[in-house]
Design a protein around this motif. Structure first.
Motif, mmCIF file in Angstrom:
data_model
loop_
_atom_site.group_PDB
_atom_site.id
_atom_site.type_symbol
_atom_site.label_atom_id
_atom_site.label_comp_id
_atom_site.label_asym_id
_atom_site.label_seq_id
_atom_site.Cartn_x
_atom_site.Cartn_y
_atom_site.Cartn_z
ATOM 1 N N LEU A 107 -3.573 -1.156 -5.035
ATOM 2 C CA LEU A 107 -2.686 -0.039 -5.223
ATOM 3 C C LEU A 107 -3.289 0.921 -6.121
ATOM 4 O O LEU A 107 -2.604 1.819 -6.553
ATOM 5 C CB LEU A 107 -1.478 -0.651 -6.020
ATOM 6 C CG LEU A 107 -0.563 -1.535 -5.079
ATOM 7 C CD1 LEU A 107 0.435 -2.242 -5.894
ATOM 8 C CD2 LEU A 107 0.072 -0.928 -4.029
ATOM 9 N N ALA A 108 -4.445 0.734 -6.708
ATOM 10 C CA ALA A 108 -5.317 1.571 -7.848
ATOM 11 C C ALA A 108 -6.680 1.598 -6.853
ATOM 12 O O ALA A 108 -7.282 0.685 -6.345
ATOM 13 C CB ALA A 108 -5.395 1.233 -9.119
ATOM 14 N N PRO A 109 -7.296 2.570 -7.249
ATOM 15 C CA PRO A 109 -8.623 2.764 -6.242
ATOM 16 C C PRO A 109 -9.646 1.859 -6.989
ATOM 17 O O PRO A 109 -9.721 1.680 -8.038
ATOM 18 C CB PRO A 109 -9.059 4.012 -6.442
ATOM 19 C CG PRO A 109 -8.372 4.601 -7.759
ATOM 20 C CD PRO A 109 -7.229 3.784 -7.750
ATOM 21 N N LEU A 110 -10.495 1.283 -5.761
ATOM 22 C CA LEU A 110 -11.723 0.593 -6.218
ATOM 23 C C LEU A 110 -12.854 1.488 -6.633
ATOM 24 O O LEU A 110 -13.356 1.961 -5.662
ATOM 25 C CB LEU A 110 -11.802 -0.419 -5.321
ATOM 26 C CG LEU A 110 -13.067 -1.460 -5.260
ATOM 27 C CD1 LEU A 110 -12.849 -2.476 -6.340
ATOM 28 C CD2 LEU A 110 -13.499 -2.026 -3.845
ATOM 29 N N GLN A 111 -13.144 1.386 -7.851
ATOM 30 C CA GLN A 111 -14.231 2.307 -8.295
ATOM 31 C C GLN A 111 -15.647 1.817 -8.015
ATOM 32 O O GLN A 111 -16.440 2.422 -7.435
ATOM 33 C CB GLN A 111 -14.150 2.841 -9.674
ATOM 34 C CG GLN A 111 -12.810 3.505 -10.153
ATOM 35 C CD GLN A 111 -12.687 3.924 -11.591
ATOM 36 O OE1 GLN A 111 -13.456 3.670 -12.386
ATOM 37 N NE2 GLN A 111 -11.691 4.854 -11.768
ATOM 38 N N GLN A 112 -15.893 0.568 -8.325
ATOM 39 C CA GLN A 112 -17.274 -0.194 -8.412
ATOM 40 C C GLN A 112 -16.963 -1.634 -7.972
ATOM 41 O O GLN A 112 -16.101 -2.001 -8.503
ATOM 42 C CB GLN A 112 -17.986 0.258 -9.478
ATOM 43 C CG GLN A 112 -18.535 1.698 -9.738
ATOM 44 C CD GLN A 112 -19.583 1.643 -10.955
ATOM 45 O OE1 GLN A 112 -20.251 0.769 -11.210
ATOM 46 N NE2 GLN A 112 -19.676 2.883 -11.499
ATOM 47 N N GLY A 113 -17.857 -2.026 -7.123
ATOM 48 C CA GLY A 113 -17.650 -3.484 -6.825
ATOM 49 C C GLY A 113 -17.128 -3.527 -5.406
ATOM 50 O O GLY A 113 -16.791 -2.591 -4.735
ATOM 51 N N ASN A 114 -16.810 -4.770 -5.322
ATOM 52 C CA ASN A 114 -16.125 -5.038 -4.093
ATOM 53 C C ASN A 114 -15.084 -6.286 -4.162
ATOM 54 O O ASN A 114 -15.176 -7.026 -5.188
ATOM 55 C CB ASN A 114 -17.122 -5.280 -2.811
ATOM 56 C CG ASN A 114 -17.938 -6.434 -2.927
ATOM 57 O OD1 ASN A 114 -17.381 -7.574 -2.690
ATOM 58 N ND2 ASN A 114 -19.198 -6.593 -3.324
ATOM 59 N N ILE A 115 -14.127 -6.194 -3.219
ATOM 60 C CA ILE A 115 -13.227 -7.174 -3.162
ATOM 61 C C ILE A 115 -13.081 -7.925 -1.867
ATOM 62 O O ILE A 115 -13.115 -7.199 -0.781
ATOM 63 C CB ILE A 115 -11.810 -6.581 -3.383
ATOM 64 C CG1 ILE A 115 -11.624 -6.244 -5.054
ATOM 65 C CG2 ILE A 115 -10.646 -7.954 -3.241
ATOM 66 C CD1 ILE A 115 -10.637 -5.438 -5.180
ATOM 67 N N ARG A 116 -13.022 -9.268 -1.609
ATOM 68 C CA ARG A 116 -12.935 -9.968 -0.342
ATOM 69 C C ARG A 116 -11.758 -10.933 -0.632
ATOM 70 O O ARG A 116 -11.275 -11.537 -1.445
ATOM 71 C CB ARG A 116 -14.503 -10.746 -0.285
ATOM 72 C CG ARG A 116 -15.523 -10.119 -0.116
ATOM 73 C CD ARG A 116 -16.844 -10.817 -0.041
ATOM 74 N NE ARG A 116 -16.687 -11.962 1.292
ATOM 75 C CZ ARG A 116 -17.006 -11.624 2.340
ATOM 76 N NH1 ARG A 116 -17.631 -10.458 2.740
ATOM 77 N NH2 ARG A 116 -16.841 -12.339 3.438
ATOM 78 N N PHE A 117 -11.308 -10.980 0.675
ATOM 79 C CA PHE A 117 -9.982 -11.585 0.965
ATOM 80 C C PHE A 117 -10.210 -12.385 2.116
ATOM 81 O O PHE A 117 -10.464 -11.866 3.146
ATOM 82 C CB PHE A 117 -8.540 -10.784 0.838
ATOM 83 C CG PHE A 117 -7.548 -11.558 1.093
ATOM 84 C CD1 PHE A 117 -6.947 -12.658 0.236
ATOM 85 C CD2 PHE A 117 -6.560 -11.454 2.004
ATOM 86 C CE1 PHE A 117 -5.862 -13.345 0.582
ATOM 87 C CE2 PHE A 117 -5.582 -12.004 2.747
ATOM 88 C CZ PHE A 117 -5.169 -13.085 1.455
ATOM 89 N N ARG A 118 -10.252 -13.738 1.950
ATOM 90 C CA ARG A 118 -10.323 -14.655 3.204
ATOM 91 C C ARG A 118 -11.597 -14.066 3.726
ATOM 92 O O ARG A 118 -11.739 -14.121 5.139
ATOM 93 C CB ARG A 118 -9.135 -14.642 4.204
ATOM 94 C CG ARG A 118 -7.552 -15.287 3.501
ATOM 95 C CD ARG A 118 -6.619 -15.302 4.630
ATOM 96 N NE ARG A 118 -5.513 -15.819 4.211
ATOM 97 C CZ ARG A 118 -5.249 -17.079 4.052
ATOM 98 N NH1 ARG A 118 -6.193 -18.104 4.411
ATOM 99 N NH2 ARG A 118 -3.829 -17.171 3.637
ATOM 100 N N ASP A 119 -12.674 -13.984 3.213
ATOM 101 C CA ASP A 119 -13.833 -13.960 3.883
ATOM 102 C C ASP A 119 -13.990 -12.463 4.424
ATOM 103 O O ASP A 119 -15.156 -12.471 5.215
ATOM 104 C CB ASP A 119 -14.576 -15.117 4.578
ATOM 105 C CG ASP A 119 -14.765 -16.391 3.863
ATOM 106 O OD1 ASP A 119 -15.466 -16.571 3.030
ATOM 107 O OD2 ASP A 119 -13.992 -17.394 4.058
ATOM 108 N N ARG A 120 -13.289 -11.631 4.323
ATOM 109 C CA ARG A 120 -13.416 -10.377 4.820
ATOM 110 C C ARG A 120 -13.365 -9.078 3.723
ATOM 111 O O ARG A 120 -12.441 -9.383 2.510
ATOM 112 C CB ARG A 120 -12.388 -10.003 5.649
ATOM 113 C CG ARG A 120 -12.290 -10.762 6.876
ATOM 114 C CD ARG A 120 -10.917 -10.883 7.713
ATOM 115 N NE ARG A 120 -10.799 -9.362 8.165
ATOM 116 C CZ ARG A 120 -9.598 -8.903 8.742
ATOM 117 N NH1 ARG A 120 -8.831 -10.007 8.957
ATOM 118 N NH2 ARG A 120 -9.310 -7.739 8.946
ATOM 119 N N GLU A 121 -14.333 -8.326 3.692
ATOM 120 C CA GLU A 121 -14.151 -7.110 2.627
ATOM 121 C C GLU A 121 -12.643 -6.399 2.547
ATOM 122 O O GLU A 121 -12.342 -6.272 3.822
ATOM 123 C CB GLU A 121 -15.194 -6.120 3.002
ATOM 124 C CG GLU A 121 -16.739 -6.842 2.855
ATOM 125 C CD GLU A 121 -17.301 -6.972 1.426
ATOM 126 O OE1 GLU A 121 -16.498 -6.274 0.599
ATOM 127 O OE2 GLU A 121 -18.036 -7.935 1.207
#
Length: 213
Positions: free
Chosen positions: A54-68
């Protein structure tokens, strides 16, 4: 394959020229009850909103259930990684209509409204069935938090991101919400929650580890 449900890797977020947090990494596994702690202004709400996309991802990464994160359609992702704000917005309707409303969205149309489950949760929360016919415009701040929680658990998410979910509730109702969240995690597979609260004693009760900002 990772055993984590949700992973944050090297997240950084800046507001104007000020970094709220940098190179933040953590993961959440099935059954996790995690406290997000830090002083006022440290960006706890911003992090919850970033994790929920709901807010922009500025740096880095997020993975959920082994998917970006970029591999997910956003409605599908947000249906599983769900943010509960401290002051939830609700439609002007009865409580039951407000709980049912998200089921009309395409991403949730395969789900069924379970009135018995709602009634069971209301019992845990010390509310009778008359609560379902109340108009949302007449609810207190604490009652709105209860409705937002009911809406969320009826949608069967995987991760709940809880932003002061009991801030407007009295001690009895707050304890009931704590019990309901614990029950929700225990009764499902691969469920976890990340929780903020200004009450450190509450976080000691409801969480098993901490992420400090």
């Amino acid at each position: 394959m990772s055993s984590a449900i949700l992973e944050a890797n090297n997240l950084s977020h800046k507001v104007k020229s000020q970094w709220l947090w940098q190179n933040l990494s953590f993961s959440m596994k099935s059954g996790d009850r995690v406290a997000l702690i830090g002083p006022s202004g440290s960006g706890k709400t911003v992090l919850l909103r970033t994790l929920s996309a709901l807010a922009p991802l500025q740096q880095g990464n997020i993975r959920f259930r082994d998917r970006e994160l970029s591999e997910w359609e956003m409605p599908q992702y947000r249906a599983q990684v769900m943010y509960l704000p401290q002051r939830p917005a609700l439609p002007e309707a009865s409580v039951e209509e407000a709980i049912r409303e998200p089921l009309s969205l395409r991403v949730h149309r395969h789900k069924q409204y379970d009135r018995a489950a709602v009634s069971n949760l209301l019992e845990i929360l010390d509310r009778d069935k008359a609560f379902l016919v109340k108009q949302t415009s007449h609810l207190s701040g604490g009652e709105r938090q209860i409705v937002a929680f009911l809406r969320a658990v009826m949608l069967q998410p995987t991760v709940l991101l809880l932003d002061e979910p009991t801030a407007s509730l009295d001690e009895k109702a707050a304890t009931a919400i704590e019990a309901a969240i614990a029950s929700w995690i225990d009764k499902g597979n691969n469920r976890a929650c990340l929780w903020t609260s200004h009450n450190p004693l509450q976080l000691e009760r409801v969480t098993t580890r901490q992420i400090r900002l």
